[in-house]
Design a protein around this motif. Structure first.
Motif, mmCIF file in Angstrom:
data_model
loop_
_atom_site.group_PDB
_atom_site.id
_atom_site.type_symbol
_atom_site.label_atom_id
_atom_site.label_comp_id
_atom_site.label_asym_id
_atom_site.label_seq_id
_atom_site.Cartn_x
_atom_site.Cartn_y
_atom_site.Cartn_z
ATOM 1 N N THR A 32 -33.966 -2.258 -11.797
ATOM 2 C CA THR A 32 -32.660 -2.481 -12.439
ATOM 3 C C THR A 32 -32.150 -1.257 -13.189
ATOM 4 O OG1 THR A 32 -33.751 -3.333 -14.450
ATOM 5 C CG2 THR A 32 -33.172 -4.940 -12.737
ATOM 6 N N GLN A 92 -28.365 0.187 -12.645
ATOM 7 C CA GLN A 92 -27.315 -0.650 -13.221
ATOM 8 C C GLN A 92 -27.345 -0.585 -14.744
ATOM 9 O OE1 GLN A 92 -25.083 -2.446 -11.081
ATOM 10 N NE2 GLN A 92 -23.950 -2.361 -13.003
ATOM 11 N N VAL A 93 -28.556 -0.509 -15.318
ATOM 12 C CA VAL A 93 -28.689 -0.390 -16.768
ATOM 13 C C VAL A 93 -28.047 0.911 -17.260
ATOM 14 C CG1 VAL A 93 -30.362 -0.013 -18.627
ATOM 15 C CG2 VAL A 93 -30.730 -1.849 -16.980
ATOM 16 N N ASP A 101 -24.136 0.517 -17.096
ATOM 17 C CA ASP A 101 -23.624 -0.340 -18.170
ATOM 18 C C ASP A 101 -23.863 0.284 -19.544
ATOM 19 O OD1 ASP A 101 -22.931 -2.131 -16.205
ATOM 20 O OD2 ASP A 101 -24.721 -3.382 -16.437
ATOM 21 N N ALA A 151 -31.577 -6.028 -20.407
ATOM 22 C CA ALA A 151 -32.033 -6.210 -19.029
ATOM 23 C C ALA A 151 -33.540 -6.430 -18.925
ATOM 24 C CB ALA A 151 -31.627 -4.996 -18.190
ATOM 25 N N ASN A 152 -34.312 -5.853 -19.856
ATOM 26 C CA ASN A 152 -35.763 -5.808 -19.647
ATOM 27 C C ASN A 152 -36.606 -6.418 -20.756
ATOM 28 O OD1 ASN A 152 -35.689 -4.185 -17.140
ATOM 29 N ND2 ASN A 152 -34.824 -2.613 -18.480
ATOM 30 N N ALA A 184 -32.452 -11.600 -23.677
ATOM 31 C CA ALA A 184 -31.397 -10.598 -23.850
ATOM 32 C C ALA A 184 -30.626 -10.787 -25.149
ATOM 33 C CB ALA A 184 -30.435 -10.669 -22.662
#
Length: 328
Positions: free
Chosen positions: A8, A11-12, A15, A285-286, A297
């Motif tokens: 991911t 995308q992180v 964003d 995200a993580n 989140a």
């Protein structure tokens, strides 16, 4: 776990850079005012919010008149940025003249309370006007720079998921970079910037050197507030939905970014904003993956403010700030 994080990561980063650019430009307003007046302008978040509403109102008017279909999108964006920047810039000057200048020699706590009062006043004024004309204080901006761009990274780097972003991402990044570079040039290469730095260093000596301190402070508020208003437009374009209370939490995080970079340091505020944005998106995200589902989140705000606490404890002058010896 590492595989999930890497999957991911693109995308992180996208964003995080978008949100970080917003934080960075808002943080510039905080750090400019603090550098000259040593005042935390907690109304700055609401100036940002006002800019978002003004920009959205301009876009709604243009859409209702059918101008958005006739005018190039970039031309509409420039008009939105100019109108929002001018309105919020003069608003910042008015706030300084009415709420801060009479308290300049008062204890810092009094000016801080005045700033908090102005922030609540702006929230209610914007809510009243929006409900009066729209019947609801939550506004949704018309679709603008919403074309989806896909990045097929999975076919190039196995194990990494594809990333996508709206064309507004490019708009936010490009405009934010222009604003940050422009401000850096203005402060370091122009006469007004030199006057600002002189007033920040020693207000009394600057006045003896024929610098109009009140005018310099007014220009500082104008520039900082105009940047906040322009950032509000970028936020509305990227995220679509706004309300009169978005400035509160965003303002606090931008203040965190300013402290992280070194309050009063313009380049530090830029780096601090981007850092907070990236950390927040990475956490969102993580965090669930890292903690095995224990934390989700929704705890991303906790991480952002935990960074503020850690910085204040171990390096209170910030990453790019300089420790100042107290004179006795």
């Amino acid at each position: 776990m590492l595989t999930d994080i890497l999957q991911t990561l693109p995308q992180v980063l996208i964003d995080g850079l978008t949100l970080g650019a917003v934080y960075a430009v808002i943080a510039l307003g905080y750090t400019m005012v603090y550098g000259i007046l040593e005042l935390i302008n907690f109304a700055h978040g609401e100036i940002f919010m006002t800019g978002a509403f003004v920009g959205t109102a301009v876009l709604l008017v243009f859409t209702s008149l059918g101008w958005t279909s006739m005018l190039p999108a970039i031309f509409t964006l420039i008009i939105m940025l100019l109108i929002s920047s001018l309105i919020t810039g003069f608003m910042g000057m008015g706030i300084e003249r009415v709420a801060y200048r009479p308290l300049r020699k008062a204890p810092k706590l009094i000016a801080l309370i005045s700033a908090i009062g102005i922030s609540f006043l702006l929230q209610d004024i914007v809510r009243f006007i929006t409900e009066l004309y729209k019947g609801n204080y939550i506004l949704t901006a018309p679709s603008f720079f919403s074309h989806q761009i896909k990045m097929p990274l999975g076919s190039i780097f196995p194990g990494i998921s594809n990333a996508s972003f709206k064309s507004s991402f490019l708009v936010v990044i490009i405009v934010a970079v222009i604003l940050m570079v422009g401000l850096d040039f203005f402060v370091n290469k122009t006469k007004w910037g030199m006057a600002m730095r002189a007033v920040a260093q020693d207000r009394d000596t600057a006045s003896l050197m024929s610098i109009n301190v009140n005018k310099v402070i007014s220009v500082t508020f104008f520039v900082g507030s105009a940047l906040g208003g322009a950032t509000g437009v970028l936020f509305a374009i990227q995220y679509g939905t706004i309300d009169p209370y978005i400035g509160f939490i965003l303002g606090l995080k931008a203040f965190t970014a300013a402290v992280l970079g070194g309050i009063g340091n313009i380049r530090g505020a830029m780096v601090g904003g981007l850092t907070i944005g990236l950390v927040e998106m990475f956490t969102a995200a993580n965090l669930s993956v890292i903690t095995g589902g224990l934390l989700g989140a929704e705890y991303k705000d906790v991480v952002a403010f935990a960074i503020l606490i850690i910085v204040l404890i171990f390096k209170p002058e910030g990453l790019f700030g300089k420790a100042v010896a107290e004179k006795v």
